[in-house]
Design a protein around this motif. Structure first.
Motif, short mmCIF file in Angstrom:
data_model
loop_
_atom_site.label_atom_id
_atom_site.label_comp_id
_atom_site.label_asym_id
_atom_site.label_seq_id
_atom_site.Cartn_x
_atom_site.Cartn_y
_atom_site.Cartn_z
N ILE B 5 0.84 -1.20 0.00
CA ILE B 5 0.00 0.00 0.00
C ILE B 5 0.87 1.25 0.00
CG2 ILE B 5 -1.63 1.33 1.39
CD1 ILE B 5 -2.78 -1.45 2.24
N PHE B 6 1.92 1.18 0.77
CA PHE B 6 2.80 2.33 0.82
C PHE B 6 3.40 2.63 -0.55
CE2 PHE B 6 7.04 4.09 1.05
CZ PHE B 6 6.75 5.29 1.66
N THR B 7 3.88 1.61 -1.19
CA THR B 7 4.50 1.80 -2.49
C THR B 7 3.52 2.43 -3.46
OG1 THR B 7 5.67 -0.21 -2.03
CG2 THR B 7 5.84 0.65 -4.25
N LEU B 8 2.33 1.91 -3.42
CA LEU B 8 1.31 2.41 -4.32
C LEU B 8 1.07 3.89 -4.06
CD1 LEU B 8 -0.63 1.27 -6.46
CD2 LEU B 8 -2.32 1.01 -4.66
N LEU B 9 0.94 4.22 -2.78
CA LEU B 9 0.73 5.62 -2.43
C LEU B 9 1.87 6.48 -2.92
CD1 LEU B 9 -0.73 5.48 1.18
CD2 LEU B 9 -1.83 6.38 -0.88
N ALA B 10 3.04 6.02 -2.65
CA ALA B 10 4.22 6.79 -3.04
C ALA B 10 4.21 7.02 -4.54
CB ALA B 10 5.48 6.06 -2.63
N ALA B 11 3.84 6.00 -5.28
CA ALA B 11 3.84 6.13 -6.73
C ALA B 11 2.83 7.17 -7.18
CB ALA B 11 3.55 4.78 -7.37
N ILE B 12 1.69 7.14 -6.57
CA ILE B 12 0.66 8.10 -6.97
C ILE B 12 1.09 9.51 -6.60
CG2 ILE B 12 -1.68 8.89 -6.46
CD1 ILE B 12 -2.38 5.90 -6.09
N LEU B 13 1.64 9.65 -5.43
CA LEU B 13 1.93 10.99 -4.94
C LEU B 13 3.17 11.62 -5.55
CD1 LEU B 13 1.11 10.77 -1.15
CD2 LEU B 13 0.03 12.24 -2.87
N VAL B 14 4.21 10.86 -5.63
CA VAL B 14 5.48 11.53 -5.86
C VAL B 14 6.17 11.14 -7.15
CG1 VAL B 14 5.86 11.80 -3.42
CG2 VAL B 14 6.82 9.83 -4.60
N SER B 15 5.55 10.29 -7.94
CA SER B 15 6.28 9.94 -9.15
C SER B 15 6.39 11.15 -10.05
CB SER B 15 5.53 8.83 -9.88
OG SER B 15 4.27 9.29 -10.25
N GLY B 16 7.53 11.27 -10.64
CA GLY B 16 7.71 12.40 -11.54
C GLY B 16 8.60 11.97 -12.67
N SER B 17 8.56 12.69 -13.73
CA SER B 17 9.49 12.38 -14.80
C SER B 17 10.86 12.83 -14.37
CB SER B 17 9.07 13.11 -16.06
OG SER B 17 10.09 12.97 -17.03
N SER B 18 11.84 12.39 -15.11
CA SER B 18 13.16 12.93 -14.82
C SER B 18 13.15 14.34 -15.35
CB SER B 18 14.22 12.10 -15.53
OG SER B 18 13.66 11.45 -16.63
N PHE B 19 12.97 15.30 -14.48
CA PHE B 19 12.90 16.66 -15.02
C PHE B 19 13.97 17.59 -14.50
CE2 PHE B 19 10.51 17.91 -11.33
CZ PHE B 19 9.83 16.75 -11.02
N ALA B 20 14.96 17.03 -13.91
CA ALA B 20 16.26 17.70 -13.91
C ALA B 20 17.18 16.63 -14.44
CB ALA B 20 16.69 18.12 -12.52
N ALA B 21 18.33 17.04 -14.89
CA ALA B 21 19.21 16.07 -15.50
C ALA B 21 19.41 14.88 -14.56
CB ALA B 21 20.54 16.72 -15.83
N GLY B 22 19.65 13.71 -15.15
CA GLY B 22 19.69 12.51 -14.34
C GLY B 22 18.28 12.24 -13.88
N PHE B 23 18.13 11.92 -12.61
CA PHE B 23 16.77 11.73 -12.13
C PHE B 23 16.51 12.62 -10.91
CE2 PHE B 23 19.55 8.15 -11.23
CZ PHE B 23 19.65 8.20 -9.85
N GLN B 24 17.13 13.77 -10.95
CA GLN B 24 16.93 14.74 -9.89
C GLN B 24 15.69 15.58 -10.21
OE1 GLN B 24 19.52 17.48 -6.98
NE2 GLN B 24 20.39 17.19 -9.00
N VAL B 25 14.95 15.91 -9.18
CA VAL B 25 13.70 16.63 -9.34
C VAL B 25 13.81 17.96 -8.61
CG1 VAL B 25 11.25 16.57 -8.84
CG2 VAL B 25 12.43 14.46 -9.43
N LEU B 26 13.91 19.05 -9.35
CA LEU B 26 14.12 20.34 -8.70
C LEU B 26 12.83 21.16 -8.69
CD1 LEU B 26 17.67 21.17 -10.02
CD2 LEU B 26 16.99 20.62 -7.69
N LEU B 27 11.97 20.80 -7.79
CA LEU B 27 10.68 21.50 -7.67
C LEU B 27 10.33 21.60 -6.20
CD1 LEU B 27 8.85 19.56 -10.49
CD2 LEU B 27 9.43 21.97 -10.59
N GLN B 28 11.17 22.31 -5.43
CA GLN B 28 10.97 22.31 -3.98
C GLN B 28 10.46 23.63 -3.43
OE1 GLN B 28 13.50 20.33 -5.30
NE2 GLN B 28 12.14 18.63 -4.81
N GLY B 29 10.05 24.51 -4.34
CA GLY B 29 9.50 25.77 -3.89
C GLY B 29 9.01 26.51 -5.12
N ASN B 30 7.75 26.87 -5.14
CA ASN B 30 7.22 27.43 -6.38
C ASN B 30 7.75 28.84 -6.64
OD1 ASN B 30 5.00 25.31 -5.45
ND2 ASN B 30 5.05 25.50 -7.69
#
Lengths: 608, 424
Positions: B5-30
């Motif tokens: 259940i946790f994995t599923l939740l995590a996937a729904i909530l936080v999956s993102g494309s690789s949108f900084a180079a590599g697989f870093q996600v730089l979206l921590q403050g609008n």
């Protein structure tokens, strides 16, 4: 604020959807070049029809190489491509069974036929023709221009979609005003012979094949002088799994006991026959020697009689002349002497002396004369004829018993000598060694052994041929019944239709080389693309293709190219063939038709 | 079951494309996203828990901030390796929604501030079209990491503060690919699914020597995301089942360190300008290795070289206060790929990227602030040849083993975002 948020969101999402599709500028725009792909027809046999797993069935038909080509042609002006589709399901083979599927038998996968669907022989399920894919399973080259091939007496795979019973395959193609064709034919002209182990159909005559190809291509060019096309050649059948799945030496013997038992069994069968043949031969030879000697002695006695008679006559004649007799008187005197008891005795004694083993020196001239006479052709012919007559008379019990007994005693005495017996034994050994060397007398050891095939007596004096590394067992042997082959029950001989021996392979190769020359010459002389499928498979046999990490080789099942019948291809195999067509077409017509890139959409042999 | 259940939740909530180079996600403050992702040297807000924990000490209020950023991204592939080929494939990446939540608290008369940040700095979600050319390399990957970061910051003087946070990472990886086996019972596939965890820290310092200038430094440590006893499920035909014995795997994925220096200028009361440079310690990602609990095709591990190299990101951004309540923001950044020639795998078909950002902030009232951001990422069209892959070792021409699909790749992503903060 809510309104602003809402509208902003709509704007943002809308822009996102549009802007989010990246495009790669490098993707080319394929060109037809000098070819016109608008109406494409495919001519050929089962390979063209999309036959696979020993059946014509829908799933494979939809991924036939002409269908794949048509899909790629659609990017360069290709039009609709209609195939005479069969109902979904198992399809049907020429013998009525359905496609082969792997099933786990005794722990490992094995191809087994499904139930065939006779409805396949009904009219195509996708409506009436014309059909662009005119591939007919089983067709040989000449069948494409044979009227009536689509009739009830013809081929049911053509009858199901022929426009009329009297039409020909090529006529149905021309009726569509084709602008482009592919032709892959000729495989059955050797394959029928090959897949029956050289026992079934014959190989098509080379001149007849040339005539058929000229007829097909001539008719297409007459129909549309501007037609473009591609002609493919015939694959080396020894490269395909049908002839390689069962290794030539898969006749495995685990123990020395088995080896001994088999060796003894074949020895019991072959050795007496060889001995009997050799003994018979020896006796014939001795009989000839004895008879010849008897006849020669007889003839020599006669010759000596004449020589000595002449000698005595001459001596008496000359003695009379010395005494002053005339020629006539001298001749009469000499004859008188010869006729007298004294003269007869001298004659008889002298003849015996001349014929004796060590004649005195003064008689040597007479001996030489006898010897010279014996050497004349006349005498030799006489001896030969008389010897033959004597042997025949002896063999047919037509001699007086005393003479026959005498001769037989002489023959027996020679035959029974230790020298003769040793000679016979040596010859038996020599004959067996020769049979073994030629593979006509099977030899076994523990481990793998060549299969022992029953062959014609013209091929092998024993009627047996133990095959070697350059000979082939057929895939059909893997399904042989236990009533035909079952080593545990002593059935160790392989019927001829399950194997190809070296001479059969040579006959196939000779024909194929000639057919391929015809196909290549025809293609290049008309400016059509020549598709060297044979070369493609030669290369794949040596160096498997690796596409996107998956290996494509000529191995059965795991090689991904050949379907379960070991002759026809998988979808992926047909895609590889389609790419070879495209390569040749692009080179010939200056076109840039895109080849198939994603092989994952073409299935291979499905595992259970 | 709980794990699932946790994995599923995590996937729904936080999956993102690789949108900084590599697989870093730089979206921590609008706010920062709108400004080209600068944030290390800025006057602090709650997002500084991520960008620079050292800045929190300078805050003179408490704050709670949340935000999320739906990601629309697409990768395309073109088979430039096959002559005349027109083959293309694209991803249908699921909508990723990275989020963040920050809380900063501190006694009014103290130089200490305390905070807790929950954010998703690494993740990837790539879902190639069904049956694509590279399906035996990758059908789909979901990679998600959530960082929990309790933080302490101390204001040493009016113009200098420092801070650090402990990072606990939890997350999951789900990887699915086809197997090159045709099966009578549908496609043969393998799925790896595992939960990962790891620890690290985030530390920073903010120096504000004058009204016109500030400088920040931030170091976020590497975190080793370790998967233990992940589930591996082989869906293979019976005839091949004996080749695939494993049902558990272990793996380790390094989430690299980030070292950032940011400079900020305040030419006047309305305008803020910032430039930043980051060195990302990608060189720790040398190989992707899955250790099996039983042999798979005779091997006890699947190892694929990655050999990432450290990369640099350069950012520039600005904010203009149009009114007391409305802030307009824009920025640009250049994100260098850590993926070297020959290592461009279908899970990270990465190239240098350009990020164009815009945003606005609006003070709804004295306590609530709304921030909207727009980020457009354009990845460079990048070609990898078979020869490059062979030289890199991602294709072994002898065995045919292949981790990559040579060809040309391109990425484009569009990421709107919204954040809300409450200051008290």
């Amino acid at each position: 604020m809510n309104q602003i948020l809402k509208h902003t969101t709509i704007f943002v999402l809308g822009w996102a959807v549009m802007a989010c599709d990246p495009e790669i500028d490098a993707v080319p725009n394929p060109q037809p070049g000098e070819a016109d792909f608008s109406t494409y027809v495919a001519l050929g046999n089962s390979l063209t029809a999309g036959y696979a797993d020993n059946a014509l069935y829908r799933e494979a038909q939809e991924k036939s190489y002409p269908a794949i080509l048509a899909m790629q042609f659609s990017e360069v002006g290709g039009g609709e491509f209609k195939q005479p589709l069969v109902p979904e399901g198992n399809g049907v083979s020429g013998s009525g069974s359905g496609k082969l599927e792997l099933a786990i038998i005794g722990g490992s996968p094995f191809p087994v036929p499904t139930t065939g669907d006779p409805n396949v022989f009904g009219t195509p399920v996708n409506g009436p023709g014309p059909y662009n894919n005119l591939g007919v399973p089983g067709a040989k080259a000449e069948n494409l221009i044979t009227p009536g091939y689509g009739s009830d007496q013809g081929n049911p795979f053509f009858a199901r979609f022929a426009s009329a019973p009297t039409t020909t395959v090529v006529a149905d193609a021309i009726a569509q005003n084709p602008t482009f064709f592919t032709l892959w034919i000729g495989n059955n002209d050797v394959l029928g012979y090959a897949t029956s182990g050289g026992e079934g159909e014959t190989i098509t005559d080379q001149a007849d094949f040339g005539q058929a190809i000229n007829g097909i291509v001539g008719a297409l060019k007459q129909g549309n002088p501007a037609i473009g096309g591609a002609i493919a050649n015939i694959v080396d059948i020894t490269k395909i799994p049908f002839f390689n799945v069962v290794p030539w030496n898969a006749f495995a013997l685990e123990s020395q006991g088995q080896v001994d038992q088999l060796t003894a069994g074949f020895a019991a069968q072959i050795d007496p026959a060889v001995s009997s043949e050799v003994e018979k031969g020896a006796r014939e030879q001795i009989t000839f020697v004895v008879a010849n000697q008897a006849v020669t002695d007889q003839v020599r006695t006669g010759v000596a009689q004449e020589v000595v008679t002449g000698f005595i006559f001459q001596r008496e004649f000359e003695a009379a002349k010395v005494n002053g007799a005339t020629d006539e008187e001298a001749e009469a005197e000499a004859n008188t002497y010869l006729g007298s008891a004294e003269g007869q005795q001298e004659l008889s004694e002298t003849v015996m002396t001349v014929l004796s083993e060590e004649p005195p020196a003064e008689l040597q001239p007479l001996v030489d004369q006898v010897d010279a006479a014996m050497e004349t052709d006349d005498i030799q012919n006489t001896i030969e004829q008389k010897t033959e007559a004597l042997i025949e008379a002896l063999n047919n019990d037509m001699l007086p018993p005393e003479q026959a007994d005498l001769l037989n005693a002489a023959i027996d005495s020679i035959y029974m000598t230790p020298e003769t017996q040793a000679g016979i034994e040596a010859e038996v050994g020599n004959q067996i060694a020769q049979l073994k060397a030629a593979g006509f007398y099977p030899v076994f050891e523990t481990g793998p052994n060549g299969f022992v095939v029953e062959v014609d007596l013209e091929v092998s004096p024993t009627g047996l041929k133990q095959i070697t590394a350059n000979e082939k067992m057929l895939l059909s042997f893997a399904s042989i019944g236990e009533d035909e082959f079952n080593p545990e029950a002593g059935l160790v001989l392989v019927p001829d239709q399950y194997a190809l021996d070296a001479s059969e392979i040579a006959a196939i190769e000779e024909a194929r080389t000639s057919f391929n020359n015809t196909l290549q010459t025809t293609a290049t002389s008309s400016g059509f693309a020549f598709v060297d499928i044979a070369d493609l498979f030669d290369q794949v046999a040596n160096n498997p293709l690796i596409i996107d990490g998956t290996t494509y080789s000529v191995e059965f099942v795991t090689g991904n190219i050949f379907s379960l019948d070991g002759v026809h291809l998988t979808q992926a195999g047909y895609a590889i063939v389609a790419n070879e067509f495209i390569k040749a077409i692009n080179a010939t017509y200056d076109s840039s038709v895109s080849p198939v890139s994603n092989f994952n959409q073409f299935t291979t042999v499905k595992l259970p | 079951m709980r794990k699932k259940i946790f994995t599923l939740l995590a996937a729904i909530l936080v999956s993102g494309s690789s949108f900084a180079a590599g697989f870093q996600v730089l979206l921590q403050g609008n706010r920062q996203t709108g400004m080209g992702n600068v944030g290390v040297g800025l006057r602090p807000d709650a997002s500084s828990l991520f960008f620079n924990p050292g800045a929190i000490g300078m805050m003179n209020n408490n704050s709670i901030a949340v935000g999320f950023n739906p990601i629309f991204s697409k990768n395309v592939y073109y088979d430039s390796e096959v002559l005349n080929s027109t083959y293309t494939a694209e991803t249908d990446n699921p909508l990723g929604t990275p989020f963040y939540a920050y809380g900063v608290f501190g006694p009014a008369d103290s130089n200490f501030k305390f905070g807790l940040g929950v954010y998703t700095p690494y993740g990837s979600s790539v879902n190639w079209e069904e049956g694509w050319k590279g399906e035996n390399q990758l059908d789909e990957i979901q990679l998600a990491a959530i960082y929990f970061q309790p933080t302490v910051s101390y204001k040493i003087s009016d113009n200098l503060s420092i801070g650090a946070g402990f990072v606990y990472m939890t997350g999951g990886v789900n990887l699915q690919r086809s197997l090159p086996i045709a099966s009578q019972s549908g496609p043969a596939t393998v799925e790896l699914d595992g939960n990962a965890s790891g620890i690290g820290f985030n530390a920073g310092i903010l120096f504000m020597p004058s009204e016109k200038f500030s400088i920040g430094f931030n170091y976020r440590s590497k975190v080793s995301a370790e998967v233990e006893d992940g589930d591996v499920t082989f869906n293979v035909p019976e005839a091949a089942a004996a080749l695939f014995e494993a049902n558990k795997f272990n793996a380790e994925l390094p989430l690299p360190s980030n070292t950032t220096l940011g400079l900020v200028f305040y030419p006047n009361d309305q305008l803020t300008l910032s430039v930043e440079g980051t060195l990302v310690g990608w060189s720790v990602y040398e190989e992707l290795r899955f250790d099996w609990n039983a042999p798979v095709n005779g091997e006890r591990a699947a190892v694929s070289p990655r050999n990432y190299e450290n990369s640099v990101t350069l950012r520039i951004g600005g904010e203009y206060m149009a009114t007391d309540a409305l802030a307009l923001r824009a920025g640009f950044y250049y994100d260098e790929t850590p993926v070297q020639e020959g290592y461009m795998t279908p899970e990270t078909p990465d190239s240098d990227r350009l990020g164009f950002t815009a945003g606005l902030g609006y003070a709804l009232n004295e306590k609530f602030q709304l921030d909207l951001s727009f980020l457009f990422i354009e990845g460079k069209e990048r070609e990898m040849t078979r020869q490059q892959a062979i030289e890199a070792g991602t294709i072994d021409p002898a065995t045919g083993s292949q981790d990559v699909i040579p060809g040309t790749y391109k990425l484009r992503a569009f990421i709107p975002g919204v954040g809300l903060s409450y200051n008290f």
